[in-house]
Write a protein that holds these residues in place. Structure first.
Motif, PDB file in Angstrom:
ATOM      1  N   GLU A 110      16.167 -73.985   4.590  1.00  0.00           N
ATOM      2  CA  GLU A 110      15.424 -74.347   5.801  1.00  0.00           C
ATOM      3  C   GLU A 110      16.324 -74.736   6.966  1.00  0.00           C
ATOM      4  OE1 GLU A 110      14.839 -77.807   2.814  1.00  0.00           O
ATOM      5  OE2 GLU A 110      15.011 -75.615   2.789  1.00  0.00           O
ATOM      6  N   ALA A 111      17.599 -75.019   6.672  1.00  0.00           N
ATOM      7  CA  ALA A 111      18.524 -75.358   7.753  1.00  0.00           C
ATOM      8  C   ALA A 111      19.056 -74.110   8.443  1.00  0.00           C
ATOM      9  CB  ALA A 111      19.684 -76.190   7.211  1.00  0.00           C
ATOM     10  N   HIS A 112      18.942 -72.957   7.776  1.00  0.00           N
ATOM     11  CA  HIS A 112      19.504 -71.713   8.319  1.00  0.00           C
ATOM     12  C   HIS A 112      18.462 -70.623   8.535  1.00  0.00           C
ATOM     13  CE1 HIS A 112      23.795 -72.826   7.686  1.00  0.00           C
ATOM     14  NE2 HIS A 112      23.286 -73.596   6.735  1.00  0.00           N
ATOM     15  N   ILE A 113      17.439 -70.577   7.676  1.00  0.00           N
ATOM     16  CA  ILE A 113      16.445 -69.505   7.745  1.00  0.00           C
ATOM     17  C   ILE A 113      15.140 -70.053   8.323  1.00  0.00           C
ATOM     18  CG2 ILE A 113      15.147 -67.809   6.415  1.00  0.00           C
ATOM     19  CD1 ILE A 113      17.406 -67.848   4.357  1.00  0.00           C
ATOM     20  N   GLN A 114      14.769 -69.529   9.495  1.00  0.00           N
ATOM     21  CA  GLN A 114      13.541 -69.984  10.141  1.00  0.00           C
ATOM     22  C   GLN A 114      12.330 -69.319   9.496  1.00  0.00           C
ATOM     23  OE1 GLN A 114      13.267 -72.360  12.864  1.00  0.00           O
ATOM     24  NE2 GLN A 114      11.256 -72.265  11.910  1.00  0.00           N
ATOM     25  N   THR A 115      11.351 -70.141   9.131  1.00  0.00           N
ATOM     26  CA  THR A 115      10.093 -69.609   8.590  1.00  0.00           C
ATOM     27  C   THR A 115       8.964 -69.896   9.568  1.00  0.00           C
ATOM     28  OG1 THR A 115       9.547 -71.659   7.415  1.00  0.00           O
ATOM     29  CG2 THR A 115      10.884 -70.033   6.232  1.00  0.00           C
ATOM     30  N   ALA A 116       7.913 -69.075   9.470  1.00  0.00           N
ATOM     31  CA  ALA A 116       6.760 -69.271  10.355  1.00  0.00           C
ATOM     32  C   ALA A 116       6.075 -70.593  10.059  1.00  0.00           C
ATOM     33  CB  ALA A 116       5.783 -68.109  10.191  1.00  0.00           C
ATOM     34  N   GLU A 117       6.032 -70.958   8.766  1.00  0.00           N
ATOM     35  CA  GLU A 117       5.385 -72.211   8.382  1.00  0.00           C
ATOM     36  C   GLU A 117       6.076 -73.410   9.040  1.00  0.00           C
ATOM     37  OE1 GLU A 117       4.501 -69.064   5.563  1.00  0.00           O
ATOM     38  OE2 GLU A 117       6.404 -69.894   6.281  1.00  0.00           O
ATOM     39  N   ASN A 118       7.407 -73.415   8.983  1.00  0.00           N
ATOM     40  CA  ASN A 118       8.149 -74.513   9.607  1.00  0.00           C
ATOM     41  C   ASN A 118       8.058 -74.461  11.125  1.00  0.00           C
ATOM     42  OD1 ASN A 118       8.961 -75.687   7.216  1.00  0.00           O
ATOM     43  ND2 ASN A 118      10.927 -74.648   7.143  1.00  0.00           N
ATOM     44  N   PHE A 119       8.059 -73.232  11.671  1.00  0.00           N
ATOM     45  CA  PHE A 119       7.940 -73.073  13.120  1.00  0.00           C
ATOM     46  C   PHE A 119       6.632 -73.669  13.611  1.00  0.00           C
ATOM     47  CE2 PHE A 119       6.729 -70.729  16.936  1.00  0.00           C
ATOM     48  CZ  PHE A 119       7.896 -70.818  17.698  1.00  0.00           C
ATOM     49  N   GLU A 120       5.571 -73.420  12.874  1.00  0.00           N
ATOM     50  CA  GLU A 120       4.260 -73.956  13.251  1.00  0.00           C
ATOM     51  C   GLU A 120       4.252 -75.476  13.249  1.00  0.00           C
ATOM     52  OE1 GLU A 120      -0.444 -73.099  12.148  1.00  0.00           O
ATOM     53  OE2 GLU A 120       1.164 -72.339  10.874  1.00  0.00           O
ATOM     54  N   LYS A 121       5.049 -76.091  12.339  1.00  0.00           N
ATOM     55  CA  LYS A 121       5.127 -77.551  12.247  1.00  0.00           C
ATOM     56  C   LYS A 121       6.151 -78.144  13.218  1.00  0.00           C
ATOM     57  CE  LYS A 121       4.119 -77.317   7.304  1.00  0.00           C
ATOM     58  NZ  LYS A 121       4.700 -77.515   5.939  1.00  0.00           N
ATOM     59  N   GLY A 122       6.827 -77.256  13.945  1.00  0.00           N
ATOM     60  CA  GLY A 122       7.842 -77.744  14.873  1.00  0.00           C
ATOM     61  C   GLY A 122       9.180 -78.009  14.199  1.00  0.00           C
ATOM     62  N   LEU A 123       9.358 -77.504  12.980  1.00  0.00           N
ATOM     63  CA  LEU A 123      10.615 -77.682  12.246  1.00  0.00           C
ATOM     64  C   LEU A 123      11.502 -76.472  12.514  1.00  0.00           C
ATOM     65  CD1 LEU A 123       9.158 -78.984   8.856  1.00  0.00           C
ATOM     66  CD2 LEU A 123      10.068 -80.326  10.767  1.00  0.00           C
ATOM     67  N   ILE A 124      12.508 -76.676  13.338  1.00  0.00           N
ATOM     68  CA  ILE A 124      13.385 -75.587  13.761  1.00  0.00           C
ATOM     69  C   ILE A 124      14.693 -75.652  12.976  1.00  0.00           C
ATOM     70  CG2 ILE A 124      14.495 -74.484  15.745  1.00  0.00           C
ATOM     71  CD1 ILE A 124      11.404 -74.645  15.856  1.00  0.00           C
ATOM     72  N   VAL A 125      15.232 -74.486  12.645  1.00  0.00           N
ATOM     73  CA  VAL A 125      16.504 -74.433  11.927  1.00  0.00           C
ATOM     74  C   VAL A 125      17.561 -75.209  12.724  1.00  0.00           C
ATOM     75  CG1 VAL A 125      16.109 -72.281  10.702  1.00  0.00           C
ATOM     76  CG2 VAL A 125      17.028 -72.218  13.019  1.00  0.00           C
ATOM     77  N   THR A 126      18.418 -75.887  11.992  1.00  0.00           N
ATOM     78  CA  THR A 126      19.429 -76.721  12.651  1.00  0.00           C
ATOM     79  C   THR A 126      20.822 -76.103  12.640  1.00  0.00           C
ATOM     80  OG1 THR A 126      19.737 -77.883  10.550  1.00  0.00           O
ATOM     81  CG2 THR A 126      18.215 -78.876  12.128  1.00  0.00           C
ATOM     82  N   HIS A 127      21.076 -75.162  11.708  1.00  0.00           N
ATOM     83  CA  HIS A 127      22.434 -74.650  11.544  1.00  0.00           C
ATOM     84  C   HIS A 127      22.576 -73.165  11.840  1.00  0.00           C
ATOM     85  CE1 HIS A 127      24.513 -78.091   9.364  1.00  0.00           C
ATOM     86  NE2 HIS A 127      23.330 -78.553   9.699  1.00  0.00           N
ATOM     87  N   ASN A 128      21.542 -72.558  12.343  1.00  0.00           N
ATOM     88  CA  ASN A 128      21.605 -71.154  12.720  1.00  0.00           C
ATOM     89  C   ASN A 128      22.018 -71.051  14.181  1.00  0.00           C
ATOM     90  OD1 ASN A 128      20.837 -68.394  13.474  1.00  0.00           O
ATOM     91  ND2 ASN A 128      19.775 -68.343  11.509  1.00  0.00           N
TER      92      ASN A 128
END
Length: 560
Positions: free
Chosen positions: A92-110
């Motif tokens: 989750e720190a490198h690969i952005q998912t739609a589920e996390n995007f919807e929650k406002g959780l953006i990748v931190t290391h990409n």
């Protein structure tokens, strides 16, 4: 009666002799114990006087500090090389998912982090919000709760697109509506506005439709428009005279457009996953390189530790020349190789410290200094507690106890001072001589290395000097105590030896008395034998005399 007394006297003598033998054996055991204690005391005095163990403890403090500092420094270098980001190899720190995007959780290391942040910000900006900043929602025909879109949010999809024909009474309809595109988290996570525009107004999604039907459909999806009635209970076939053919065509176009959009989303998502995997792999390789650097430096410092130890030993020798120095270096290499398994464990510890710094941040450096302080302090504390609990030290002076506690503080100050000095020396050297900023492969900047080694060494020497003073004071007091103990033991030794001499003299006297008694018994027995023999001889003589008288009488009678 006389024989009874003699028997009693012999029995008493035997008992006294047996007691003396037991006493002599007991005194010999006691003497051996005293001699062993004297030998142990002498060994303790020698150990305290030469202070070699103190030098080793001081060196351990210095080198442990150097190794900790190097590991922390490498961890900090990783963060710097990783664009200021700490180590995080989670998906989750490198690969952005739609589920996390919807929650406002953006990748931190990409590397695409800012792109996803901008997309999320723009996406959230397309929805109406209340006075508290919460997104407003409403319920659709199907009963589904969806976000309410701002009126101007779809402008980027309508800009410069075909408008339909007034003569024909048609509009150009988005089969996948603008509302569906705007609300879809996958679309907004993996497709930018240009890509969304290109799909929305593509031949497969933009179709000519009766204007009234298009406006009645609005931002609803085709299934929701066709399958659910409006607030009056009317279906499109009722209020828009939608024919079965038109409905069938709408459903077919919707399916084609939906399949095309899903395909485009899947392609974009795969690109995001590949980008994330690449970012993750790159960070893993980067931290692996730093781990290798930590391992190399750990082994290097362990080797230098052996070299320095042998160099100090060489300085203490009477004969110092190049040959003896080379011999010491060979000994250092031999010791290093023979303890390689132990050094490998040290490598593991340095790598853990480096990784902890990479994950948690520079605070690990401070933590490690605190840990060194605690570790050294705990070691001294346990030694002091053991010292106090030892029955032999129960009556030792309070000053010795306080000095032992003082060692805890000194060890901590030494550990904490090393990091301050290391940083200060490194910065000072760099400001005075900028070329020291040159990077050495696997080792880091030259100024940082010099600062680390010098800081730890200076702090270690200062701490060692204070520790040596404290320990020397303790040693002197302990030597005095051991000296007094040694004197007491010597006195005990003399007393036991005097007792043993007295026992030996008593044993000699008993032996003498026993010998005299035995001689008297022999004389008595010899007299008895002589008396018996004399009586026998007299009896024989009297018997012979009688026989001669009878013979004389017989001869006289014959002669008559």
């Amino acid at each position: 009666m006389e024989n009874k007394n003699e028997s009693l006297e012999i029995t008493n003598n035997e008992l006294e002799y047996g007691n003396l033998i037991d006493l002599r054996s007991s005194l010999q055991v006691e003497l051996n114990d005293i001699l062993d204690e004297l030998s142990s005391i002498e060994e303790d005095r020698e150990k305290l006087q030469n202070n070699q163990y103190l030098e080793e403890a001081i060196q351990d403090i210095i080198w442990d500090q150097v190794q900790n500092q190097l590991a922390v420094q490498i961890g900090e270098e990783f963060i710097k090389d990783n664009n200021g980001q700490k180590l995080d190899l989670r998906k989750e720190a490198h690969i952005q998912t739609a589920e996390n995007f919807e929650k406002g959780l953006i990748v931190t290391h990409n590397a695409d982090r800012s792109i996803y942040e901008d997309r999320y910000k723009d996406w959230q900006g397309k929805f109406e919000k209340d006075e508290f900043g919460n997104i407003r929602t409403h319920t659709t025909r199907s009963g589904k709760t969806v976000n309410t879109i701002k009126k101007d949010a779809r402008e980027f999809l309508d800009k410069n697109r075909p408008k339909g024909s007034k003569e024909k009474g048609t509009d150009m309809d988005h089969t996948i509506s603008a509302g569906e595109i705007i609300r879809d988290s996958k679309v907004n996570a993996f497709m930018d506005e240009d890509q969304q525009y290109a799909f929305a107004n593509s031949d497969i999604n933009l179709n000519e439709m009766r204007a009234s039907v298009n406006r009645a459909k609005g931002s609803k999806s085709v299934p929701e428009y066709l399958d659910y009635p409006n607030s009056k209970g009317q279906y499109p076939k009722d209020n828009q005279n939608l024919t079965e053919l038109e409905e069938k065509q709408m459903r077919e176009k919707y399916k084609l457009a939906k399949d095309d959009l899903d395909k485009k989303i899947d392609e974009a998502e795969k690109r995001a996953i590949q980008s994330g995997k690449k970012s993750r792999r790159k960070e893993a390789l980067k931290v692996t390189g730093k781990a290798l650097k930590a391992a190399v430096l750990q082994l290097l410092t362990e080797f230098l530790r052996e070299i320095v130890k042998k160099f100090i030993s060489w300085l203490g020798e009477k004969e110092k020349n190049f040959g003896t120095f080379i011999a010491k270096v060979k000994e250092a290499i031999s010791n290093f190789m023979s303890n390689l398994s132990h050094h490998v464990l040290g490598v593991g510890q340095s790598m853990v410290t480096m990784l902890a710094t990479s994950i948690i941040g520079p605070v690990v450096g401070t933590f490690m200094q605190v840990w060194t302080f605690i570790q050294q302090g705990w070691r001294s504390l346990t030694e002091a507690i053991d010292y106090l609990k030892n029955p032999e030290n129960k009556n030792k002076s309070t000053s010795v106890k306080m000095l032992e506690i003082g060692k805890i503080i000194v060890a901590g100050v030494t550990a904490a001072g090393a990091i301050v000095l290391s940083s200060a020396i490194g910065v000072t050297l760099l400001s005075i001589f900028p070329p020291l900023a040159v990077e050495i492969p696997l080792l880091g900047s030259l100024s940082g290395l010099i600062g680390t080694f010098m800081g730890a060494t200076v702090a270690g020497i200062a701490g060692a000097f204070v520790l040596k003073l404290i320990d020397q004071m303790i040693v002197e007091k302990q030597i005095d105590e051991l000296t007094n103990k040694k004197i007491d033991k010597y006195n005990d030794k003399l007393i036991v030896q005097d007792q043993m001499n007295a026992v030996e003299m008593a044993l000699v006297q008993v032996d003498k008395m026993e010998s005299l008694s035995q001689m008297e018994d022999r004389h008595r027995q010899a007299g008895k034998i002589m008396r018996d023999e004399l009586s026998f001889l007299l009896e024989e003589k009297e018997k012979n005399d009688n026989e001669f008288t009878e013979i004389d009488a017989l001869l006289a009678e014959l002669m008559d």
